[in-house]
Motif scaffolding. Structure first.
Motif: not given
Length: 76
Positions: A38, A42, A60
């Motif tokens: 994640r 991001a 995110y």
């Protein structure tokens, strides 16, 4: 629950892509690590779209967490 949250993420690296870069991540030092997939996704999303860190989509996670992880990668 995490799967539901990840559905709202605009861009996410695949598991295969993560396997190719996972050796570059630091080992955990006793505290649980955040979701590297994640966080890296991001960072790529912010750079690709020319955003400021405060404009990271909420899906995110906290923008300060993403920004501090990006600084750690950049200083290596």
């Amino acid at each position: 629950i995490m799967e539901v949250l990840l559905m709202d993420v605009p861009f996410l690296l695949s598991d295969a892509q993560m396997r190719q870069i996972e050796t570059f991540f630091p080992l955990s030092q006793g505290i649980p690590r955040v979701d590297d997939q994640r966080i890296v996704s991001a960072i790529i999303y912010v750079i690709k779209h020319g955003l400021m860190w405060c404009d990271v989509p909420n899906a995110y996670g906290r923008n300060k967490t993403i920004y501090s992880d990006e600084l750690q990668v950049a200083t290596r």
